[in-house]
Design a protein around this motif. Structure first.
Motif, PDB file in Angstrom:
ATOM      1  N   TYR A 176     -22.866  26.504  42.931  1.00 53.13           N
ATOM      2  CA  TYR A 176     -22.859  25.484  42.444  1.00 53.13           C
ATOM      3  C   TYR A 176     -21.820  25.214  41.331  1.00 53.13           C
ATOM      4  CZ  TYR A 176     -24.518  21.223  39.811  1.00 53.13           C
ATOM      5  OH  TYR A 176     -24.565  19.901  39.242  1.00 53.13           O
ATOM      6  N   SER A 177     -20.900  24.267  41.185  1.00 54.74           N
ATOM      7  CA  SER A 177     -19.918  24.223  40.383  1.00 54.74           C
ATOM      8  C   SER A 177     -20.353  23.888  39.203  1.00 54.74           C
ATOM      9  CB  SER A 177     -19.058  23.094  40.807  1.00 54.74           C
ATOM     10  OG  SER A 177     -19.765  21.931  40.864  1.00 54.74           O
ATOM     11  N   GLY A 178     -21.635  23.451  38.889  1.00 52.20           N
ATOM     12  CA  GLY A 178     -22.054  22.872  37.270  1.00 52.20           C
ATOM     13  C   GLY A 178     -21.869  21.272  37.472  1.00 52.20           C
ATOM     14  N   TYR A 179     -21.336  20.690  38.631  1.00 53.57           N
ATOM     15  CA  TYR A 179     -21.009  19.164  38.468  1.00 53.57           C
ATOM     16  C   TYR A 179     -21.499  18.546  39.820  1.00 53.57           C
ATOM     17  CZ  TYR A 179     -18.115  19.989  34.517  1.00 53.57           C
ATOM     18  OH  TYR A 179     -17.594  20.376  33.141  1.00 53.57           O
ATOM     19  N   THR A 196      -6.380   5.851  40.066  1.00 52.03           N
ATOM     20  CA  THR A 196      -6.438   6.008  38.557  1.00 52.03           C
ATOM     21  C   THR A 196      -7.490   6.951  38.284  1.00 52.03           C
ATOM     22  OG1 THR A 196      -5.540   3.897  38.539  1.00 52.03           O
ATOM     23  CG2 THR A 196      -6.535   4.889  36.371  1.00 52.03           C
ATOM     24  N   GLN A 197      -7.286   8.034  37.528  1.00 52.44           N
ATOM     25  CA  GLN A 197      -8.050   8.722  36.841  1.00 52.44           C
ATOM     26  C   GLN A 197      -8.272   8.763  35.513  1.00 52.44           C
ATOM     27  OE1 GLN A 197      -5.947  12.066  39.107  1.00 52.44           O
ATOM     28  NE2 GLN A 197      -7.655  12.680  40.116  1.00 52.44           N
ATOM     29  N   TYR A 198      -9.617   9.045  35.063  1.00 48.71           N
ATOM     30  CA  TYR A 198      -9.925   9.045  33.722  1.00 48.71           C
ATOM     31  C   TYR A 198     -10.643  10.394  33.212  1.00 48.71           C
ATOM     32  CZ  TYR A 198      -9.279   3.894  34.303  1.00 48.71           C
ATOM     33  OH  TYR A 198      -8.776   2.616  34.671  1.00 48.71           O
ATOM     34  N   TRP A 199     -10.200  11.100  32.175  1.00 44.56           N
ATOM     35  CA  TRP A 199     -10.661  12.260  31.868  1.00 44.56           C
ATOM     36  C   TRP A 199     -11.633  12.144  30.589  1.00 44.56           C
ATOM     37  CZ3 TRP A 199      -6.361  16.209  32.530  1.00 44.56           C
ATOM     38  CH2 TRP A 199      -6.152  16.357  34.104  1.00 44.56           C
ATOM     39  N   GLY A 200     -12.628  12.630  30.381  1.00 46.05           N
ATOM     40  CA  GLY A 200     -13.477  12.892  29.157  1.00 46.05           C
ATOM     41  C   GLY A 200     -14.344  14.358  29.020  1.00 46.05           C
ATOM     42  N   PRO A 201     -15.020  14.151  28.222  1.00 44.48           N
ATOM     43  CA  PRO A 201     -15.785  15.589  27.766  1.00 44.48           C
ATOM     44  C   PRO A 201     -16.538  15.824  29.043  1.00 44.48           C
ATOM     45  CG  PRO A 201     -15.726  14.601  25.832  1.00 44.48           C
ATOM     46  CD  PRO A 201     -15.227  13.773  27.060  1.00 44.48           C
ATOM     47  N   HIS A 202     -16.188  16.776  30.013  1.00 45.39           N
ATOM     48  CA  HIS A 202     -17.171  17.302  31.170  1.00 45.39           C
ATOM     49  C   HIS A 202     -17.315  16.341  32.193  1.00 45.39           C
ATOM     50  CE1 HIS A 202     -17.697  21.160  29.139  1.00 45.39           C
ATOM     51  NE2 HIS A 202     -18.528  20.704  28.092  1.00 45.39           N
ATOM     52  N   VAL A 282     -12.586  27.085  59.683  1.00 46.97           N
ATOM     53  CA  VAL A 282     -11.922  25.801  59.163  1.00 46.97           C
ATOM     54  C   VAL A 282     -12.703  25.118  58.206  1.00 46.97           C
ATOM     55  CG1 VAL A 282     -10.787  25.737  61.393  1.00 46.97           C
ATOM     56  CG2 VAL A 282     -12.831  24.223  61.175  1.00 46.97           C
ATOM     57  N   GLY A 283     -11.871  24.165  57.384  1.00 46.86           N
ATOM     58  CA  GLY A 283     -12.350  23.507  56.301  1.00 46.86           C
ATOM     59  C   GLY A 283     -13.381  23.891  55.383  1.00 46.86           C
ATOM     60  N   ASP A 284     -14.532  23.414  55.064  1.00 45.68           N
ATOM     61  CA  ASP A 284     -15.294  23.858  54.005  1.00 45.68           C
ATOM     62  C   ASP A 284     -16.241  25.287  54.313  1.00 45.68           C
ATOM     63  OD1 ASP A 284     -14.485  21.851  52.335  1.00 45.68           O
ATOM     64  OD2 ASP A 284     -16.515  20.914  52.428  1.00 45.68           O
ATOM     65  N   ALA A 285     -16.219  25.626  55.704  1.00 47.68           N
ATOM     66  CA  ALA A 285     -16.794  26.799  56.139  1.00 47.68           C
ATOM     67  C   ALA A 285     -15.980  28.052  55.725  1.00 47.68           C
ATOM     68  CB  ALA A 285     -16.845  26.766  57.656  1.00 47.68           C
ATOM     69  N   ALA A 286     -14.774  27.593  55.652  1.00 48.88           N
ATOM     70  CA  ALA A 286     -13.603  28.790  55.280  1.00 48.88           C
ATOM     71  C   ALA A 286     -13.373  28.682  53.964  1.00 48.88           C
ATOM     72  CB  ALA A 286     -12.424  28.772  55.988  1.00 48.88           C
ATOM     73  N   HIS A 287     -13.159  27.649  53.186  1.00 48.53           N
ATOM     74  CA  HIS A 287     -12.554  27.684  51.778  1.00 48.53           C
ATOM     75  C   HIS A 287     -12.961  26.357  50.831  1.00 48.53           C
ATOM     76  CE1 HIS A 287      -9.921  24.449  53.601  1.00 48.53           C
ATOM     77  NE2 HIS A 287      -9.906  25.270  54.633  1.00 48.53           N
ATOM     78  N   ALA A 288     -14.442  26.142  51.198  1.00 43.77           N
ATOM     79  CA  ALA A 288     -14.705  24.753  50.241  1.00 43.77           C
ATOM     80  C   ALA A 288     -14.289  25.028  48.794  1.00 43.77           C
ATOM     81  CB  ALA A 288     -16.399  24.750  50.091  1.00 43.77           C
ATOM     82  N   MET A 289     -13.483  24.177  48.353  1.00 42.31           N
ATOM     83  CA  MET A 289     -13.058  24.339  46.988  1.00 42.31           C
ATOM     84  C   MET A 289     -13.528  23.081  46.169  1.00 42.31           C
ATOM     85  SD  MET A 289      -9.018  22.817  48.063  1.00 42.31           S
ATOM     86  CE  MET A 289      -8.937  24.314  49.404  1.00 42.31           C
ATOM     87  N   LEU A 290     -13.046  23.346  44.669  1.00 44.09           N
ATOM     88  CA  LEU A 290     -13.458  22.262  43.753  1.00 44.09           C
ATOM     89  C   LEU A 290     -12.800  20.874  44.227  1.00 44.09           C
ATOM     90  CD1 LEU A 290     -13.569  23.958  40.219  1.00 44.09           C
ATOM     91  CD2 LEU A 290     -15.504  23.392  41.976  1.00 44.09           C
ATOM     92  N   PRO A 291     -13.365  19.677  44.020  1.00 43.44           N
ATOM     93  CA  PRO A 291     -12.484  18.538  44.319  1.00 43.44           C
ATOM     94  C   PRO A 291     -11.343  18.010  43.360  1.00 43.44           C
ATOM     95  CG  PRO A 291     -14.602  17.940  43.186  1.00 43.44           C
ATOM     96  CD  PRO A 291     -14.565  19.602  43.234  1.00 43.44           C
ATOM     97  N   ARG A 344      -9.342  25.060  40.698  1.00 45.85           N
ATOM     98  CA  ARG A 344     -10.052  25.558  39.539  1.00 45.85           C
ATOM     99  C   ARG A 344      -9.367  25.702  38.268  1.00 45.85           C
ATOM    100  NH1 ARG A 344     -11.003  29.676  43.450  1.00 45.85           N
ATOM    101  NH2 ARG A 344      -9.661  31.204  42.310  1.00 45.85           N
ATOM    102  N   ALA A 345      -7.954  25.680  38.187  1.00 47.99           N
ATOM    103  CA  ALA A 345      -7.484  25.347  37.042  1.00 47.99           C
ATOM    104  C   ALA A 345      -7.110  24.321  36.540  1.00 47.99           C
ATOM    105  CB  ALA A 345      -5.659  26.179  37.206  1.00 47.99           C
ATOM    106  N   SER A 346      -7.163  23.190  37.685  1.00 51.08           N
ATOM    107  CA  SER A 346      -7.088  21.662  37.048  1.00 51.08           C
ATOM    108  C   SER A 346      -8.290  21.381  36.398  1.00 51.08           C
ATOM    109  CB  SER A 346      -6.943  20.986  38.443  1.00 51.08           C
ATOM    110  OG  SER A 346      -6.944  19.425  38.138  1.00 51.08           O
ATOM    111  N   ALA A 347      -9.620  21.982  37.063  1.00 43.51           N
ATOM    112  CA  ALA A 347     -10.672  21.645  36.518  1.00 43.51           C
ATOM    113  C   ALA A 347     -10.840  21.955  35.003  1.00 43.51           C
ATOM    114  CB  ALA A 347     -11.903  22.297  37.245  1.00 43.51           C
ATOM    115  N   LEU A 348     -10.343  23.454  34.790  1.00 46.81           N
ATOM    116  CA  LEU A 348     -10.458  23.857  33.374  1.00 46.81           C
ATOM    117  C   LEU A 348      -9.797  22.948  32.494  1.00 46.81           C
ATOM    118  CD1 LEU A 348      -9.975  27.511  34.229  1.00 46.81           C
ATOM    119  CD2 LEU A 348     -11.980  26.587  33.523  1.00 46.81           C
TER     120      LEU A 348
END
Length: 389
Positions: A176-179, A196-202, A282-291, A344-348
């Motif tokens: 679980y990503s926590g999100y 358009t993307q908006y960022w805020g705390p968590h 293939v796909g998430d079975a191989a490499h499910a990543m954060l969005p 993961r880096a983008s999420a951080l």
């Protein structure tokens, strides 16, 4: 069609159907096993970047057709109040994409699969699999009704909780990503029809057109796993209270029944090998990543065409299956692992960042030229499919 070109695809989602289409075009007899009683996709949107579009073209899909959404581009990132953090000007190259309704994309792939005589079996939940060996025993896959099928190639396309992956490779296990993420599509025209993307705390919110009169929005927020909410729209509205006014307006305009939410799972590190025996993942079975890189669907489509171009077509031309599977793993795993690390880096620095560092992050990013976004995106979005055999 050769007798040793029978493939079974476990999973009838976007990755599975893309793989089925690519293999059928290469001359394989293909059966898709889907656990659901009916094939379909949820009411959500996809920001399909250039690499995903290139994969669709290679699959023979007319991306410019109206049912594959609308052309758009990345419009940049803003803070929770709507103040620009990293706006992207209209003339910045390399950030174009297509806003696509996920269900429509799935429907187009399904229609192509059926036109190529791919057999679709619904209500077929995979319970066991045996990988077999290239040059030796076939792969075996068993479904909940006790039916066992054999295949010269078994494609694991059954998602982040893949039963095939668990049977043939053991891990990794989903985490679980926590999100958790709200998603919805509503009948509304965006005043500025860009992503358009908006960022805020968590938290992060995004809006994007997916049709001439359709808007997709998502809200990605930190939340305990398995949280139960009776009114998802009201909860989303409360969570983003005080953010840019256009966010609240879009949430308010969304019919309550259109708001979906799912906990975001991923596979830390991805599979150690994308090919085991006669199984290719293939796909998430191989490499499910954060969005947070928006590359889940695009890499699934890439995987699909690569199964056809790197495995299906060479085998049809006389290549050894073992060699083709090794090449697929060598080409796909490093790329997808790198994208997952970037996510993961983008999420951080983005949606996973806490309140204390919001101002520091925003100040640094406001000094970044928007053209740098285009240059940084090329490594991911500039991908092209391998040539046909």
């Amino acid at each position: 069609m050769r007798a040793d070109m029978e493939a079974v695809v476990a999973g009838g989602g976007i990755a599975g159907l893309a793989s089925a289409v690519a293999l059928a075009r290469a001359g394989w007899r293909v059966t898709v096993l889907e656990r659901a009683a009916e094939l379909g996709e949820v009411g959500a949107g996809v920001a399909l970047a250039r690499n995903g579009i290139a994969a669709l073209h290679a699959l023979g899909v007319d991306v410019e057709a109206e049912e594959i959404g609308v052309p758009t581009r990345a419009g940049g990132t803003f803070d929770r109040t709507g103040r620009p953090i990293l706006p992207i000007a209209d003339d910045v190259e390399g950030v174009t994409m297509r806003g696509v309704h996920r269900a429509r994309l799935h429907g187009v792939l399904l229609a192509h699969a059926r036109s190529l005589d791919v057999e679709i079996v619904t209500g077929a939940s995979v319970t066991a699999a045996v990988p077999g060996a290239p040059g030796g025993d076939r792969a075996l896959v068993t479904t909940a009704d006790g039916t066992t099928r054999s295949a010269h190639l078994l494609v694991a396309a059954d998602g982040v909780r893949s039963a095939v992956r668990a049977a043939v490779a053991g891990g990794p296990l989903p985490a679980y990503s926590g999100y958790s993420s709200w998603r919805a599509v509503l009948r509304r025209r965006l005043e500025v029809p860009v992503l358009t993307q908006y960022w805020g705390p968590h938290a992060e919110v995004g809006t994007m057109p997916v049709g001439p009169e359709l808007t997709y929005w998502y809200g990605y927020v930190r939340m305990p796993a398995g949280t139960r909410i009776l009114d998802e729209r009201a909860a989303a509205r409360d969570r983003f209270q005080g953010w840019a006014p256009e966010i609240g307006e879009i949430i308010d305009a969304t019919p309550p029944e259109a708001v979906l939410r799912h906990d975001v799972l991923h596979l830390p590190g991805g599979m150690r090998r994308y090919a085991v025996g006669r199984v290719v993942a293939v796909g998430d079975a191989a490499h499910a990543m954060l969005p947070t890189m928006g590359q889940g669907v695009a890499t699934a489509l890439e995987d699909g065409i690569c199964v056809g171009r790197l495995v299906g077509e060479p085998v049809a031309a006389g290549a050894r299956l073992a060699d083709t599977l090794a090449r697929y793993d060598a080409e796909r795993r490093p790329r997808c692992a790198a994208i997952a690390r970037a996510a993961r880096a983008s999420a951080l620095i983005g949606s996973h960042l806490g309140p204390a560092l919001q101002g520091v992050r925003n100040g640094l990013m406001r000094r970044t030229p928007s053209g740098a976004v285009s240059r940084g995106a090329d490594a991911v979005m500039g991908w092209e499919p391998p040539p046909a055999v």
